[in-house]
Enzyme design. Structure first.
Site, short mmCIF file in Angstrom:
data_model
loop_
_atom_site.label_atom_id
_atom_site.label_comp_id
_atom_site.label_asym_id
_atom_site.label_seq_id
_atom_site.Cartn_x
_atom_site.Cartn_y
_atom_site.Cartn_z
N GLY A 80 0.77 -1.24 0.00
CA GLY A 80 0.00 0.00 0.00
C GLY A 80 0.80 1.28 0.00
O GLY A 80 0.21 2.36 -0.14
N GLU B 259 4.16 -6.64 1.78
CA GLU B 259 3.61 -7.07 0.47
C GLU B 259 3.52 -5.89 -0.50
O GLU B 259 2.44 -5.58 -1.01
CB GLU B 259 2.20 -7.64 0.64
CG GLU B 259 2.07 -8.85 1.52
CD GLU B 259 0.60 -9.26 1.71
OE1 GLU B 259 -0.31 -8.47 1.37
OE2 GLU B 259 0.36 -10.35 2.20
N PRO B 260 4.61 -5.19 -0.78
CA PRO B 260 4.50 -4.04 -1.67
C PRO B 260 4.31 -4.45 -3.13
O PRO B 260 4.84 -5.46 -3.58
CB PRO B 260 5.85 -3.34 -1.50
CG PRO B 260 6.80 -4.42 -1.11
CD PRO B 260 5.99 -5.43 -0.33
N GLY B 261 3.53 -3.69 -3.84
CA GLY B 261 3.39 -3.86 -5.28
C GLY B 261 3.83 -2.57 -5.95
O GLY B 261 4.96 -2.44 -6.45
N ARG B 262 2.94 -1.58 -5.89
CA ARG B 262 3.17 -0.30 -6.56
C ARG B 262 4.54 0.31 -6.25
O ARG B 262 5.23 0.79 -7.16
CB ARG B 262 2.08 0.68 -6.12
CG ARG B 262 2.04 1.99 -6.91
CD ARG B 262 1.05 2.97 -6.26
NE ARG B 262 -0.22 2.37 -5.99
CZ ARG B 262 -1.24 2.32 -6.85
NH1 ARG B 262 -1.11 2.85 -8.04
NH2 ARG B 262 -2.36 1.72 -6.51
N ARG C 12 -5.77 2.86 -15.51
CA ARG C 12 -5.86 3.65 -14.27
C ARG C 12 -6.55 4.99 -14.44
O ARG C 12 -7.38 5.36 -13.60
CB ARG C 12 -4.47 3.80 -13.63
CG ARG C 12 -3.83 2.46 -13.25
CD ARG C 12 -2.55 2.63 -12.46
NE ARG C 12 -2.81 3.21 -11.16
CZ ARG C 12 -2.59 4.45 -10.82
NH1 ARG C 12 -2.04 5.30 -11.68
NH2 ARG C 12 -2.90 4.88 -9.62
N CYS D 179 -13.49 3.51 -28.32
CA CYS D 179 -14.78 4.19 -28.43
C CYS D 179 -15.47 4.33 -27.09
O CYS D 179 -16.48 3.68 -26.82
CB CYS D 179 -15.66 3.42 -29.42
SG CYS D 179 -14.87 3.29 -31.00
N GLU D 180 -14.90 5.15 -26.23
CA GLU D 180 -15.45 5.46 -24.91
C GLU D 180 -14.97 6.86 -24.56
O GLU D 180 -13.79 7.17 -24.75
CB GLU D 180 -14.85 4.54 -23.82
CG GLU D 180 -15.13 3.08 -23.95
CD GLU D 180 -16.49 2.68 -23.41
OE1 GLU D 180 -17.14 3.50 -22.73
OE2 GLU D 180 -16.91 1.55 -23.70
N TYR E 289 0.10 -1.82 -12.12
CA TYR E 289 -1.31 -1.84 -12.53
C TYR E 289 -1.48 -1.26 -13.94
O TYR E 289 -2.47 -0.61 -14.23
CB TYR E 289 -2.18 -1.11 -11.48
CG TYR E 289 -1.98 -1.68 -10.10
CD1 TYR E 289 -2.50 -2.93 -9.78
CD2 TYR E 289 -1.21 -1.01 -9.13
CE1 TYR E 289 -2.27 -3.48 -8.53
CE2 TYR E 289 -0.98 -1.57 -7.89
CZ TYR E 289 -1.52 -2.80 -7.59
OH TYR E 289 -1.28 -3.36 -6.35
C1 LIG Z 1 -2.94 -5.22 -3.92
C2 LIG Z 1 -2.41 -5.79 -2.67
C3 LIG Z 1 -1.10 -5.48 -2.25
C4 LIG Z 1 -0.22 -4.49 -2.95
O1 LIG Z 1 -0.68 -3.19 -2.86
P1 LIG Z 1 0.23 -1.97 -3.41
O2 LIG Z 1 -0.60 -0.77 -3.14
O3 LIG Z 1 0.45 -2.21 -4.85
O4 LIG Z 1 1.49 -1.99 -2.64
C5 LIG Z 1 -0.63 -6.13 -1.12
N1 LIG Z 1 -1.38 -7.02 -0.44
C6 LIG Z 1 -2.65 -7.34 -0.81
C7 LIG Z 1 -3.42 -8.32 -0.03
C8 LIG Z 1 -3.19 -6.73 -1.94
O5 LIG Z 1 -4.44 -7.04 -2.30
#
Ligand SMILES: *Cc1c(COP(=O)(O)O)cnc(C)c1O
Length: 430
Positions: free
Chosen positions: A249, A286-289, A325, A355-356, A383
């Protein structure tokens, strides 16, 4: 000029944008547009910023990064992180297959998500994931039942909904009590008691994930305190938690947002855990972004400049199906020409061919451009490709990773034949 995000791996040199040592215009020439382009260096730097906090001075580990692969699940990206020692946070059986295909370790995977199917749970038990992050009693029942049939014990954690406000976009906030995620705070202890009574579940952890693109550390600390309280109460009831998974997050800089420094962010949380006497816990991030977001750009080309009485439109060959996004969250992505030209600038809405009316990538952007020019849509590593679709029968676009002077095609451009391959007409007799 509007603000540009702080980028590693991407830079301007003599009016030309580069990814590491390669001109973006050379990539466009070689692979065509639109395409996603990632910097290996930027991916590595972001990962190492977490890792620096995860390792103690003596080299022992107090936390591990599990990359939230839904943010970008390309095999090459998974491979880069797996080789750096990452685990993975996954949300489907398909993602589990990707980890295995990339050479990642299933024992370092946590399985999240509110709707795990029977087949997915069986698959995860068979390969031996580290943990199921469970969100409800019916899900516990299902996991216990399947584990029993397979003669296995399922390692589980409960995803707590800590009911804290992460002050982010409503669609990406997940930690308030009125959204679908997690076990309600008041029900957590009783749900753990239920889990404890199940013969084929073994309680090993507790987790939360409060939202995405969060720019302030305080909501994380609030959630953490509420969870530490639960861990203490659980231990008084004889339920001993081994790992604490704090979710992802952490936000990134899209348009001048001040974001916590990754290492400081992780250190603050880890030090807080130790200060409160919970240093014995294994911690998971659990980082993604924050790992991939600013490591990628979407490279696109101007098809037409279309002045109208109300607005100027810059119509590009990328669209909402390639990068959802803006259409989905009204998200901002900085947009820059790949080559700066000494021509007058105009204000444009940058839009795609779909077409939106929702098919836009940026609004009211000041750009000095001509038809045929290349544009970079910045901060598109998270994303972006993973949320892309075939809407309007637009083939998925290629992905390219650059490391120094080396260019790797990590996903080929899809063809229309690929899209049609699984479809069938009705037989002639009907
Ligand atoms: C989407 C998600 C993440 C990653 O979130 P980011 O904002 O991309 O860091 C981590 N844990 C869970 C359970 C998620 O659903």
């Amino acid at each position: 000029m509007s603000h540009l995000p702080q980028l590693h791996g991407f830079s301007v040199n003599q009016n030309e944008w580069f990814v590491e040592d390669v001109r973006l215009s050379d990539i466009a020439q070689k692979y065509g547009t639109p395409c996603y382009v990632y910097s290996h260096k930027a991916l590595t730097q972001a990962f190492m910023a977490y890792e620096k906090a995860c390792l103690r001075p003596d080299g022992s580990r107090r936390a591990r990064v599990h990359f939230a692969m839904k943010s970008n699940s390309n095999l090459a990206i998974l491979d880069v992180f797996a080789k750096l020692g990452a685990g993975f946070d996954l949300v489907s059986g398909g993602e589990l297959e990707r980890v295995i295909a990339a050479g990642g370790n299933p024992h370092l995977c946590v399985f999240s998500g509110v709707g795990k199917s029977v087949a997915e749970i069986r698959q995860a038990l068979e390969v031996g994931v580290k943990c199921f992050n469970v969100e409800s009693i019916p899900e516990l029942d299902r996991i216990n039942d399947i584990a029993g049939k397979l003669n296995k014990v399922a390692p589980i954690s409960l995803r707590v909904n800590p009911d804290v406000d992460a002050k982010t976009h409503p669609y990406i906030s997940t930690g308030l009590k009125d959204n679908k995620f997690g076990v309600a705070y008041e029900s957590v202890l009783s749900t753990y008691e239920t889990a404890k009574s199940m013969g084929h579940c073994k309680i090993i952890g507790i987790d939360c994930h409060i939202g995405s693109q969060i720019l302030d550390i305080q909501p994380f600390l609030d959630a953490l305190d509420r969870i530490l309280l639960l861990i203490k109460e659980l231990s008084q009831r004889g339920i001993h938690i081994q790992h604490l998974d704090l979710g992802g997050g952490l936000g990134i800089d899209y348009e001048g947002e001040t974001t916590p420094n990754i290492t400081e962010f992780a250190n603050t949380l880890l030090n807080h855990i130790e200060t409160k006497g919970f240093g014995y816990l294994d911690v998971i991030f659990e980082p993604g972004r924050s790992l991939v977001g600013n490591a990628g750009v979407l490279l696109t080309e101007v098809e037409y400049l279309k002045p109208t009485p109300a607005k100027n439109f810059c119509i590009v060959n990328a669209a909402m199906n390639d990068l959802m996004r803006p259409a989905m969250y009204e998200a901002f992505h900085a947009i820059v020409p790949a080559q700066n030209k000494p021509i007058p600038s105009e204000t444009y809405d940058v839009v795609g061919p779909v077409c939106e009316s929702g098919d836009w990538l940026g609004k009211d952007r000041q750009l000095a451009i001509e038809q045929g020019d290349l544009l970079l849509i910045l901060s598109a590593g998270a994303y972006g490709s993973s949320m892309s679709s075939n809407y309007n029968t637009r083939p998925k676009i290629p992905e390219i990773m650059v490391k120094g002077q080396q260019i790797f095609l990590i996903r080929e451009r899809e063809t229309v034949q690929d899209i049609l391959a699984l479809e069938r007409k009705l037989p002639d007799l009907i």
